[in-house]
Scaffold this active site. Structure first.
Site, PDB file in Angstrom:
ATOM      1  N   ASN A   7     -32.991   0.013   7.661  1.00  0.00           N
ATOM      2  CA  ASN A   7     -31.675   0.616   7.861  1.00  0.00           C
ATOM      3  C   ASN A   7     -31.685   1.370   9.202  1.00  0.00           C
ATOM      4  OD1 ASN A   7     -29.688   2.704   7.884  1.00  0.00           O
ATOM      5  ND2 ASN A   7     -29.336   2.378   5.708  1.00  0.00           N
ATOM      6  N   HIS A  10     -29.648   5.713  11.517  1.00  0.00           N
ATOM      7  CA  HIS A  10     -29.945   6.970  12.225  1.00  0.00           C
ATOM      8  C   HIS A  10     -30.299   6.780  13.687  1.00  0.00           C
ATOM      9  CE1 HIS A  10     -28.891   9.042   8.747  1.00  0.00           C
ATOM     10  NE2 HIS A  10     -29.872   8.542   8.005  1.00  0.00           N
ATOM     11  N   ARG A  18     -24.554  12.432  21.149  1.00  0.00           N
ATOM     12  CA  ARG A  18     -24.160  12.565  22.550  1.00  0.00           C
ATOM     13  C   ARG A  18     -22.838  11.881  22.872  1.00  0.00           C
ATOM     14  NH1 ARG A  18     -27.077  14.545  27.113  1.00  0.00           N
ATOM     15  NH2 ARG A  18     -27.559  16.573  26.259  1.00  0.00           N
ATOM     16  N   HIS A  43     -24.900   1.107   7.208  1.00  0.00           N
ATOM     17  CA  HIS A  43     -23.867   1.686   6.344  1.00  0.00           C
ATOM     18  C   HIS A  43     -22.691   2.079   7.236  1.00  0.00           C
ATOM     19  CE1 HIS A  43     -22.885   4.933   3.037  1.00  0.00           C
ATOM     20  NE2 HIS A  43     -21.846   4.176   3.346  1.00  0.00           N
ATOM     21  N   ARG A  45     -19.764   3.932   7.369  1.00  0.00           N
ATOM     22  CA  ARG A  45     -19.123   4.972   6.558  1.00  0.00           C
ATOM     23  C   ARG A  45     -17.662   5.111   6.944  1.00  0.00           C
ATOM     24  NH1 ARG A  45     -23.108   8.500   3.878  1.00  0.00           N
ATOM     25  NH2 ARG A  45     -21.264   9.684   3.294  1.00  0.00           N
ATOM     26  N   ARG A  49     -19.472   8.223  11.036  1.00  0.00           N
ATOM     27  CA  ARG A  49     -20.324   9.270  11.627  1.00  0.00           C
ATOM     28  C   ARG A  49     -21.527   8.709  12.374  1.00  0.00           C
ATOM     29  NH1 ARG A  49     -22.897  12.058   6.291  1.00  0.00           N
ATOM     30  NH2 ARG A  49     -20.713  12.236   5.739  1.00  0.00           N
ATOM     31  N   HIS A  50     -21.973   7.497  12.000  1.00  0.00           N
ATOM     32  CA  HIS A  50     -23.076   6.910  12.775  1.00  0.00           C
ATOM     33  C   HIS A  50     -22.749   5.468  13.189  1.00  0.00           C
ATOM     34  CE1 HIS A  50     -24.163   5.851   8.673  1.00  0.00           C
ATOM     35  NE2 HIS A  50     -24.770   6.998   8.403  1.00  0.00           N
ATOM     36  N   GLU A  70     -23.864  -1.915   3.883  1.00  0.00           N
ATOM     37  CA  GLU A  70     -23.623  -0.910   2.837  1.00  0.00           C
ATOM     38  C   GLU A  70     -22.245  -0.350   3.061  1.00  0.00           C
ATOM     39  OE1 GLU A  70     -26.252   2.395   2.789  1.00  0.00           O
ATOM     40  OE2 GLU A  70     -27.983   1.112   2.560  1.00  0.00           O
ATOM     41  N   THR A 100     -26.181  12.344   2.970  1.00  0.00           N
ATOM     42  CA  THR A 100     -26.528  10.946   2.753  1.00  0.00           C
ATOM     43  C   THR A 100     -26.003  10.570   1.372  1.00  0.00           C
ATOM     44  OG1 THR A 100     -28.360   9.351   2.662  1.00  0.00           O
ATOM     45  CG2 THR A 100     -28.823  11.573   1.865  1.00  0.00           C
ATOM     46  N   THR A 101     -26.103   9.290   1.006  1.00  0.00           N
ATOM     47  CA  THR A 101     -25.546   8.843  -0.272  1.00  0.00           C
ATOM     48  C   THR A 101     -26.177   9.635  -1.417  1.00  0.00           C
ATOM     49  OG1 THR A 101     -25.560   6.664   0.738  1.00  0.00           O
ATOM     50  CG2 THR A 101     -24.988   6.783  -1.590  1.00  0.00           C
ATOM     51  N   GLU A 151     -29.369  -2.420  -6.546  1.00  0.00           N
ATOM     52  CA  GLU A 151     -30.341  -1.682  -5.736  1.00  0.00           C
ATOM     53  C   GLU A 151     -30.594  -0.380  -6.471  1.00  0.00           C
ATOM     54  OE1 GLU A 151     -29.841  -1.415  -1.480  1.00  0.00           O
ATOM     55  OE2 GLU A 151     -30.888   0.502  -1.418  1.00  0.00           O
ATOM     56  N   HIS A 191     -33.809   4.467  -0.940  1.00  0.00           N
ATOM     57  CA  HIS A 191     -33.344   5.842  -0.739  1.00  0.00           C
ATOM     58  C   HIS A 191     -34.499   6.822  -0.861  1.00  0.00           C
ATOM     59  CE1 HIS A 191     -30.752   9.269  -0.329  1.00  0.00           C
ATOM     60  NE2 HIS A 191     -29.803   8.420   0.004  1.00  0.00           N
ATOM     61  N   GLY A 192     -34.781   7.449   0.262  1.00  0.00           N
ATOM     62  CA  GLY A 192     -35.816   8.490   0.291  1.00  0.00           C
ATOM     63  C   GLY A 192     -37.240   7.962   0.387  1.00  0.00           C
ATOM     64  N   GLY A 213     -34.639   3.569   5.641  1.00  0.00           N
ATOM     65  CA  GLY A 213     -34.036   3.952   6.906  1.00  0.00           C
ATOM     66  C   GLY A 213     -34.635   5.183   7.544  1.00  0.00           C
ATOM     67  N   HIS A 214     -34.368   6.345   6.962  1.00  0.00           N
ATOM     68  CA  HIS A 214     -34.683   7.596   7.634  1.00  0.00           C
ATOM     69  C   HIS A 214     -36.145   7.730   8.029  1.00  0.00           C
ATOM     70  CE1 HIS A 214     -35.431  11.900   8.162  1.00  0.00           C
ATOM     71  NE2 HIS A 214     -34.231  11.877   8.705  1.00  0.00           N
TER      72      HIS A 214
HETATM   73  N1  PXP Z   1     -30.163   2.226   0.217  1.00  0.00           N
HETATM   74  C1  PXP Z   1     -28.909   2.771   0.174  1.00  0.00           C
HETATM   75  C2  PXP Z   1     -27.911   2.159  -0.749  1.00  0.00           C
HETATM   76  C3  PXP Z   1     -28.566   3.867   0.984  1.00  0.00           C
HETATM   77  O1  PXP Z   1     -27.333   4.390   0.918  1.00  0.00           O
HETATM   78  C4  PXP Z   1     -29.540   4.374   1.885  1.00  0.00           C
HETATM   79  C5  PXP Z   1     -29.160   5.492   2.803  1.00  0.00           C
HETATM   80  O2  PXP Z   1     -28.202   5.052   3.715  1.00  0.00           O
HETATM   81  C6  PXP Z   1     -30.801   3.763   1.907  1.00  0.00           C
HETATM   82  C7  PXP Z   1     -31.089   2.713   1.055  1.00  0.00           C
HETATM   83  C8  PXP Z   1     -31.872   4.218   2.837  1.00  0.00           C
HETATM   84  O3  PXP Z   1     -32.243   5.517   2.507  1.00  0.00           O
HETATM   85  P1  PXP Z   1     -33.240   6.300   3.459  1.00  0.00           P
HETATM   86  O4  PXP Z   1     -32.527   6.501   4.769  1.00  0.00           O
HETATM   87  O5  PXP Z   1     -33.476   7.575   2.726  1.00  0.00           O
HETATM   88  O6  PXP Z   1     -34.466   5.455   3.619  1.00  0.00           O
END
Ligand code: PXP
Length: 238
Positions: A7, A10, A18, A43, A45, A49-50, A70, A100-101, A151, A191-192, A213-214
């Site tokens: 993902n 970010h 910027r 994603h 949104r 925002r990104h 997403e 975040t979600t 997911e 996620h996370g 992602g993050h």
């Molecule tokens: N899966 C979904 C559905 C999400 O909304 C996100 C965050 O955008 C992620 C995965 C990735 O999460 P993370 O950035 O915490 O890795």
């Protein structure tokens, strides 16, 4: 081997800080693919925002693996998906004030509208995944409304600070995987997830793809995107 969807939201967050044109998530996606990522996720949104519309449009043309979009379950986003035709759409809940979600989609509450929208996306050739908590009723309803994939939201597992809660959450995820597979649903998760907590999720088996992602972008800031993706892929290989 479990697949890795990277993902790149970010990368766009840094760009938007910027309001200029770099770093470009399109370039980051190309590097991630060259490093071995199996797919690219963004994603879009509602508040932009990104990721911007331009990113999704260019990624549709440049991504060589698979593009997973997403998005929230809104008329605007459904129209964009039907125009772009990503390989897959992952429907997520969206709140304007969240960082975040937060939490999974309430498939039970949304089942009526979901059924029609899922069919519409599928008719356009898009694979549809629903981002949900590892909850058996949500999984059964995801199957009932015709989703191809779920997911599983791994956030509660990732946020847990005690070993006991982590173990309980892993068990919950494991049950969810087996229930979904019995129903014939494909299973992704995310996620996370980071370089420390991903191995225990990989070890559960049964998951087709992790969307991360993050943590990858955070590491990429320090060591570069190529190395960050390769290190995560090594953990997925076990
Ligand atoms: N899966 C979904 C559905 C999400 O909304 C996100 C965050 O955008 C992620 C995965 C990735 O999460 P993370 O950035 O915490 O890795």
């Amino acid at each position: 081997m479990i697949k890795l969807g990277v993902n790149v939201d970010h990368i766009a967050t840094v760009r938007e800080a910027r309001g200029i044109s770099e770093p470009d998530p399109v370039a980051a996606a190309a590097i991630a693919e060259l490093a071995g990522a199996h797919g690219i996720t963004v994603h879009l949104r509602e508040d932009r925002r990104h990721i911007q519309d331009r990113d999704v449009e260019i990624l549709r043309q440049t991504v060589k693996t698979r593009l997973n979009l997403e998005m929230a379950l809104t008329e605007e986003m459904i129209a964009i998906a039907l125009k772009i035709i990503p390989d897959s759409v992952t429907l997520v809940p969206e709140g304007r004030h969240e960082l975040t979600t937060e939490g999974g989609l309430d498939v039970i509450q949304l089942q009526r509208v979901l059924k029609g929208k899922i069919a519409l996306l599928q008719q356009a050739g898009i694979v549809v995944s629903l981002f949900i908590e590892p909850d058996l009723d949500q999984i059964r309803t995801a199957h009932k409304v015709g989703a191809d994939y779920i997911e599983i939201h791994t956030g509660t597992y990732c946020d847990a600070t005690s070993r006991v809660v982590k173990r309980q959450q892993l068990q919950r995820i494991e049950l969810a995987i087996s229930a979904a597979k019995k129903l014939g649903l494909g299973v992704n998760a995310g996620h996370g997830l980071d370089y420390r907590n991903v191995a225990d999720v990989v070890a559960l088996g049964g998951i087709e793809e992790l969307n991360i992602g993050h943590s990858i972008v955070a590491r990429a800031v320090m060591v570069g995107m190529d190395q960050a993706v390769r290190e995560m892929l090594a953990l997925l290989k076990g």
